[in-house]
Write a protein that holds these residues in place. Sequence first.
Motif, PDB file in Angstrom:
ATOM      1  N   UNK A 104       0.831  -1.210   0.000  1.00 55.68           N
ATOM      2  CA  UNK A 104       0.000   0.000   0.000  1.00 55.68           C
ATOM      3  C   UNK A 104       0.865   1.261   0.000  1.00 55.68           C
ATOM      4  N   UNK A 105       1.953   1.232   0.774  1.00 57.59           N
ATOM      5  CA  UNK A 105       2.851   2.387   0.831  1.00 57.59           C
ATOM      6  C   UNK A 105       3.509   2.623  -0.521  1.00 57.59           C
ATOM      7  N   UNK A 106       4.031   1.573  -1.134  1.00 54.91           N
ATOM      8  CA  UNK A 106       4.671   1.717  -2.445  1.00 54.91           C
ATOM      9  C   UNK A 106       3.654   2.172  -3.491  1.00 54.91           C
ATOM     10  N   UNK A 107       2.434   1.637  -3.413  1.00 61.23           N
ATOM     11  CA  UNK A 107       1.395   2.051  -4.351  1.00 61.23           C
ATOM     12  C   UNK A 107       1.080   3.535  -4.183  1.00 61.23           C
ATOM     13  N   UNK A 155       4.153   6.910   3.128  1.00 66.84           N
ATOM     14  CA  UNK A 155       5.401   7.249   2.444  1.00 66.84           C
ATOM     15  C   UNK A 155       6.549   6.518   3.122  1.00 66.84           C
ATOM     16  N   UNK A 156       7.684   6.447   2.441  1.00 67.58           N
ATOM     17  CA  UNK A 156       8.830   5.758   3.030  1.00 67.58           C
ATOM     18  C   UNK A 156      10.058   6.655   3.064  1.00 67.58           C
ATOM     19  N   UNK A 157      11.046   6.233   3.836  1.00 61.54           N
ATOM     20  CA  UNK A 157      12.359   6.864   3.830  1.00 61.54           C
ATOM     21  C   UNK A 157      13.222   6.089   2.852  1.00 61.54           C
ATOM     22  N   UNK A 158      13.671   6.737   1.806  1.00 57.28           N
ATOM     23  CA  UNK A 158      14.519   6.062   0.824  1.00 57.28           C
ATOM     24  C   UNK A 158      15.949   6.084   1.335  1.00 57.28           C
TER      25      UNK A 158
END
Length: 299
Positions: free
Chosen positions: A59-62, A146-149
Amino acid sequence: MRYIKILLMLVFTIILLCGCQNFNGTTKDETLNSSDSPVTVTVNGKSISIDEINAGIKDTFNSVLYYHGNDDTSSYLTSNKNIILNKDLNYELYFEPNSNSGLKSFVSPPKIYLAITNMQHPLSSEGSPQLYEFGIDITEGGLRSDFYYQGYGTQKETYSFSGKELVYLGSYTMRIEEIKKPTYETMIDEWKENAKSAIRLYMDMNNFYGDKSYNLAPGNYHIYVQNFFKTDKDSIIIFENENGSIYTGFYYFVHDISASHPADLNKVALYDISYDKSFETYLEKVKLDSALAMVYTVK
């Protein structure tokens, strides 16, 4: 009988030695093959299953791809959906219960870390997979949008997050076949009115942290707050001036808005649209479906 006792003692000694060796030093390969990985993690007293975490990762990546995965020629991961879509992406999963930043008054939320181990970087040669590392905040309700890259590099034994107190959760595969509109939280009218009042107070003050370089230029503005998950602690806020200038920043504590004080924002900065050609597409998506939209004038 004496020989049987000696044999039993030898077997017992071997078991002890093997156990000590495994306890004192487990290699990466041994960790990956371990069957002792937990099936749940506990966040703020609530147990979250591995299945829920893996579904949350998708879901986060989407969500990230929905807003930013529009540039088919980009070498940046989240701008080019073709790097991820219809690929079986293998990743190793870790849980960090909490993270102390070094400041006694601040402890960051629990996180999920994953290292995608078989992704092809668009600038590398075919057959040379890169290691991509990500961190995602997790609450008792699930993962944020969202994520931390963490970056990417060649395959290696030690990840950039390996020095933290982590719990290994296992090795998994993710496949995203299409980008779908995420399911965001629907905000009630009371929240919207409180948020509008708080943003107006911020714009009237227009001197956040006493730094004039971050002031909004005078003029009429369209303001948008990007949609967010129930698990998010913030969102993106956009100020679009009638002269074409756009300011962006983070809108903190979006779930707890008070109309009695200015909006809790970081320094809102003028955005250089020429730096990111995909921003126009992103902005259109935010405009069409935002958590909040309003108009206000800075004098």
